[in-house]
Motif scaffolding. Structure first.
Motif, PDB file in Angstrom:
ATOM      1  N   LEU A   1      19.038   0.374  -9.010  1.00  0.00           N
ATOM      2  CA  LEU A   1      17.765  -0.324  -9.049  1.00  0.00           C
ATOM      3  C   LEU A   1      17.809  -1.580  -8.191  1.00  0.00           C
ATOM      4  CD1 LEU A   1      14.909  -0.565 -10.252  1.00  0.00           C
ATOM      5  CD2 LEU A   1      15.938  -1.791 -12.158  1.00  0.00           C
ATOM      6  N   ALA A   2      18.851  -2.383  -8.335  1.00  0.00           N
ATOM      7  CA  ALA A   2      18.944  -3.631  -7.579  1.00  0.00           C
ATOM      8  C   ALA A   2      18.962  -3.385  -6.068  1.00  0.00           C
ATOM      9  CB  ALA A   2      20.185  -4.408  -8.000  1.00  0.00           C
ATOM     10  N   ALA A   3      19.547  -2.306  -5.638  1.00  0.00           N
ATOM     11  CA  ALA A   3      19.616  -2.016  -4.204  1.00  0.00           C
ATOM     12  C   ALA A   3      18.246  -1.701  -3.613  1.00  0.00           C
ATOM     13  CB  ALA A   3      20.559  -0.851  -3.956  1.00  0.00           C
ATOM     14  N   SER A   4      17.313  -1.249  -4.433  1.00  0.00           N
ATOM     15  CA  SER A   4      15.978  -0.906  -3.923  1.00  0.00           C
ATOM     16  C   SER A   4      14.983  -2.054  -4.033  1.00  0.00           C
ATOM     17  CB  SER A   4      15.442   0.322  -4.660  1.00  0.00           C
ATOM     18  OG  SER A   4      15.249   0.026  -6.026  1.00  0.00           O
ATOM     19  N   MET A   5      15.396  -3.192  -4.590  1.00  0.00           N
ATOM     20  CA  MET A   5      14.499  -4.341  -4.753  1.00  0.00           C
ATOM     21  C   MET A   5      14.424  -5.160  -3.474  1.00  0.00           C
ATOM     22  SD  MET A   5      15.580  -5.535  -8.585  1.00  0.00           S
ATOM     23  CE  MET A   5      14.395  -6.860  -8.678  1.00  0.00           C
ATOM     24  N   LYS A   6      13.236  -5.755  -3.239  1.00  0.00           N
ATOM     25  CA  LYS A   6      13.078  -6.672  -2.108  1.00  0.00           C
ATOM     26  C   LYS A   6      12.072  -7.750  -2.509  1.00  0.00           C
ATOM     27  CE  LYS A   6       9.612  -3.848   0.171  1.00  0.00           C
ATOM     28  NZ  LYS A   6       9.216  -3.177   1.383  1.00  0.00           N
ATOM     29  N   ASP A   7      12.231  -8.925  -1.924  1.00  0.00           N
ATOM     30  CA  ASP A   7      11.324 -10.033  -2.181  1.00  0.00           C
ATOM     31  C   ASP A   7      10.046  -9.849  -1.373  1.00  0.00           C
ATOM     32  OD1 ASP A   7      13.091 -11.363  -3.870  1.00  0.00           O
ATOM     33  OD2 ASP A   7      13.913 -12.602  -2.268  1.00  0.00           O
ATOM     34  N   VAL A   8       8.901 -10.094  -2.015  1.00  0.00           N
ATOM     35  CA  VAL A   8       7.615 -10.101  -1.322  1.00  0.00           C
ATOM     36  C   VAL A   8       6.834 -11.322  -1.789  1.00  0.00           C
ATOM     37  CG1 VAL A   8       7.450  -7.615  -0.941  1.00  0.00           C
ATOM     38  CG2 VAL A   8       6.556  -8.578  -3.044  1.00  0.00           C
ATOM     39  N   PHE A   9       5.928 -11.794  -0.959  1.00  0.00           N
ATOM     40  CA  PHE A   9       5.096 -12.937  -1.293  1.00  0.00           C
ATOM     41  C   PHE A   9       3.643 -12.557  -1.041  1.00  0.00           C
ATOM     42  CE2 PHE A   9       2.617 -16.560   0.173  1.00  0.00           C
ATOM     43  CZ  PHE A   9       2.731 -17.398  -0.923  1.00  0.00           C
ATOM     44  N   PHE A  10       2.779 -12.858  -2.004  1.00  0.00           N
ATOM     45  CA  PHE A  10       1.352 -12.613  -1.869  1.00  0.00           C
ATOM     46  C   PHE A  10       0.619 -13.941  -1.977  1.00  0.00           C
ATOM     47  CE2 PHE A  10       3.130  -8.696  -3.560  1.00  0.00           C
ATOM     48  CZ  PHE A  10       2.578  -7.742  -2.729  1.00  0.00           C
ATOM     49  N   PRO A  11      -0.127 -14.341  -0.944  1.00  0.00           N
ATOM     50  CA  PRO A  11      -0.892 -15.586  -1.026  1.00  0.00           C
ATOM     51  C   PRO A  11      -1.937 -15.514  -2.142  1.00  0.00           C
ATOM     52  CG  PRO A  11      -0.812 -14.787   1.237  1.00  0.00           C
ATOM     53  CD  PRO A  11      -0.264 -13.699   0.355  1.00  0.00           C
ATOM     54  N   LYS A  12      -2.273 -16.673  -2.687  1.00  0.00           N
ATOM     55  CA  LYS A  12      -3.261 -16.745  -3.760  1.00  0.00           C
ATOM     56  C   LYS A  12      -4.558 -16.044  -3.338  1.00  0.00           C
ATOM     57  CE  LYS A  12      -5.609 -20.003  -6.780  1.00  0.00           C
ATOM     58  NZ  LYS A  12      -5.742 -21.409  -7.179  1.00  0.00           N
ATOM     59  N   GLY A  13      -5.055 -15.188  -4.227  1.00  0.00           N
ATOM     60  CA  GLY A  13      -6.298 -14.459  -3.975  1.00  0.00           C
ATOM     61  C   GLY A  13      -6.125 -13.120  -3.290  1.00  0.00           C
ATOM     62  N   SER A  14      -4.930 -12.838  -2.814  1.00  0.00           N
ATOM     63  CA  SER A  14      -4.723 -11.562  -2.118  1.00  0.00           C
ATOM     64  C   SER A  14      -4.546 -10.421  -3.120  1.00  0.00           C
ATOM     65  CB  SER A  14      -3.525 -11.648  -1.175  1.00  0.00           C
ATOM     66  OG  SER A  14      -2.329 -11.841  -1.895  1.00  0.00           O
ATOM     67  N   THR A  15      -4.866  -9.224  -2.667  1.00  0.00           N
ATOM     68  CA  THR A  15      -4.741  -8.031  -3.500  1.00  0.00           C
ATOM     69  C   THR A  15      -3.334  -7.462  -3.357  1.00  0.00           C
ATOM     70  OG1 THR A  15      -7.087  -7.551  -3.237  1.00  0.00           O
ATOM     71  CG2 THR A  15      -5.676  -5.729  -3.943  1.00  0.00           C
ATOM     72  N   ILE A  16      -2.690  -7.253  -4.493  1.00  0.00           N
ATOM     73  CA  ILE A  16      -1.353  -6.648  -4.508  1.00  0.00           C
ATOM     74  C   ILE A  16      -1.493  -5.131  -4.448  1.00  0.00           C
ATOM     75  CG2 ILE A  16       0.753  -6.363  -5.874  1.00  0.00           C
ATOM     76  CD1 ILE A  16       0.093  -9.218  -7.025  1.00  0.00           C
ATOM     77  N   TYR A  17      -2.370  -4.584  -5.285  1.00  0.00           N
ATOM     78  CA  TYR A  17      -2.753  -3.172  -5.222  1.00  0.00           C
ATOM     79  C   TYR A  17      -4.106  -3.008  -5.882  1.00  0.00           C
ATOM     80  CZ  TYR A  17      -0.741  -2.908  -9.987  1.00  0.00           C
ATOM     81  OH  TYR A  17      -0.424  -3.122 -11.301  1.00  0.00           O
ATOM     82  N   GLU A  18      -4.795  -1.914  -5.549  1.00  0.00           N
ATOM     83  CA  GLU A  18      -6.115  -1.650  -6.088  1.00  0.00           C
ATOM     84  C   GLU A  18      -6.092  -0.481  -7.065  1.00  0.00           C
ATOM     85  OE1 GLU A  18      -9.383  -1.463  -3.399  1.00  0.00           O
ATOM     86  OE2 GLU A  18      -8.580  -3.069  -2.138  1.00  0.00           O
ATOM     87  N   LYS A  19      -6.982  -0.560  -8.019  1.00  0.00           N
ATOM     88  CA  LYS A  19      -7.154   0.524  -8.991  1.00  0.00           C
ATOM     89  C   LYS A  19      -7.360   1.838  -8.240  1.00  0.00           C
ATOM     90  CE  LYS A  19     -10.173   2.056 -12.708  1.00  0.00           C
ATOM     91  NZ  LYS A  19     -11.331   1.719 -13.561  1.00  0.00           N
ATOM     92  N   GLY A  20      -6.668   2.882  -8.683  1.00  0.00           N
ATOM     93  CA  GLY A  20      -6.795   4.202  -8.084  1.00  0.00           C
ATOM     94  C   GLY A  20      -5.759   4.514  -7.019  1.00  0.00           C
ATOM     95  N   MET A  21      -5.074   3.483  -6.511  1.00  0.00           N
ATOM     96  CA  MET A  21      -4.017   3.732  -5.519  1.00  0.00           C
ATOM     97  C   MET A  21      -2.826   4.408  -6.195  1.00  0.00           C
ATOM     98  SD  MET A  21      -3.921   0.162  -3.321  1.00  0.00           S
ATOM     99  CE  MET A  21      -2.382   0.628  -2.540  1.00  0.00           C
ATOM    100  N   PRO A  22      -2.072   5.210  -5.454  1.00  0.00           N
ATOM    101  CA  PRO A  22      -0.854   5.792  -6.031  1.00  0.00           C
ATOM    102  C   PRO A  22       0.103   4.679  -6.465  1.00  0.00           C
ATOM    103  CG  PRO A  22      -1.373   6.816  -3.930  1.00  0.00           C
ATOM    104  CD  PRO A  22      -2.302   5.653  -4.084  1.00  0.00           C
ATOM    105  N   SER A  23       0.692   4.836  -7.614  1.00  0.00           N
ATOM    106  CA  SER A  23       1.582   3.793  -8.167  1.00  0.00           C
ATOM    107  C   SER A  23       3.012   4.027  -7.719  1.00  0.00           C
ATOM    108  CB  SER A  23       1.496   3.768  -9.686  1.00  0.00           C
ATOM    109  OG  SER A  23       1.890   5.015 -10.217  1.00  0.00           O
ATOM    110  N   GLY A  24       3.369   3.456  -6.611  1.00  0.00           N
ATOM    111  CA  GLY A  24       4.709   3.639  -6.083  1.00  0.00           C
ATOM    112  C   GLY A  24       5.606   2.434  -6.245  1.00  0.00           C
ATOM    113  N   ASN A  25       5.043   1.300  -6.658  1.00  0.00           N
ATOM    114  CA  ASN A  25       5.832   0.068  -6.749  1.00  0.00           C
ATOM    115  C   ASN A  25       5.622  -0.630  -8.087  1.00  0.00           C
ATOM    116  OD1 ASN A  25       6.915  -0.054  -3.989  1.00  0.00           O
ATOM    117  ND2 ASN A  25       4.779  -0.279  -3.408  1.00  0.00           N
ATOM    118  N   VAL A  26       6.642  -1.337  -8.494  1.00  0.00           N
ATOM    119  CA  VAL A  26       6.614  -2.185  -9.683  1.00  0.00           C
ATOM    120  C   VAL A  26       6.945  -3.599  -9.214  1.00  0.00           C
ATOM    121  CG1 VAL A  26       7.733  -2.630 -11.898  1.00  0.00           C
ATOM    122  CG2 VAL A  26       7.320  -0.277 -11.177  1.00  0.00           C
ATOM    123  N   PHE A  27       6.276  -4.596  -9.760  1.00  0.00           N
ATOM    124  CA  PHE A  27       6.447  -5.972  -9.321  1.00  0.00           C
ATOM    125  C   PHE A  27       6.890  -6.873 -10.461  1.00  0.00           C
ATOM    126  CE2 PHE A  27       3.379  -3.883  -6.644  1.00  0.00           C
ATOM    127  CZ  PHE A  27       3.755  -4.262  -5.369  1.00  0.00           C
TER     128      PHE A  27
END
Length: 69
Positions: A1-27
């Motif tokens: 699990l740790a090997a597949s993790m990566k840091d990401v940054f989302f600016p305030k107000g940005s969309t991380i994912y939208e309803k209905g999109m395939p769920s491929g990531n956990v945050f």
């Protein structure tokens, strides 16, 4: 699990994912807040140490809410 993790940054107000999109990531929320939105429901505000998207990804279904930073 740790090997597949990566840091990401989302600016305030940005969309991380939208309803209905395939769920491929956990945050993991390290700092800040994520608001989970779905039409006709009250938004959920999740803070530090929250795990976002895990239920949908674990069940292999599309995301059930929109996630915004």
């Amino acid at each position: 699990l740790a090997a597949s993790m990566k840091d990401v940054f989302f600016p305030k107000g940005s969309t991380i994912y939208e309803k209905g999109m395939p769920s491929g990531n956990v945050f993991f929320v390290i700092s800040g807040k994520v608001t989970m939105e779905s039409e006709g429901t009250e938004p959920w505000d999740l803070g530090e140490n929250a795990l976002v998207g895990v239920i949908d990804a674990g069940q292999g279904r599309p995301y059930s809410r929109t996630a915004r930073a």
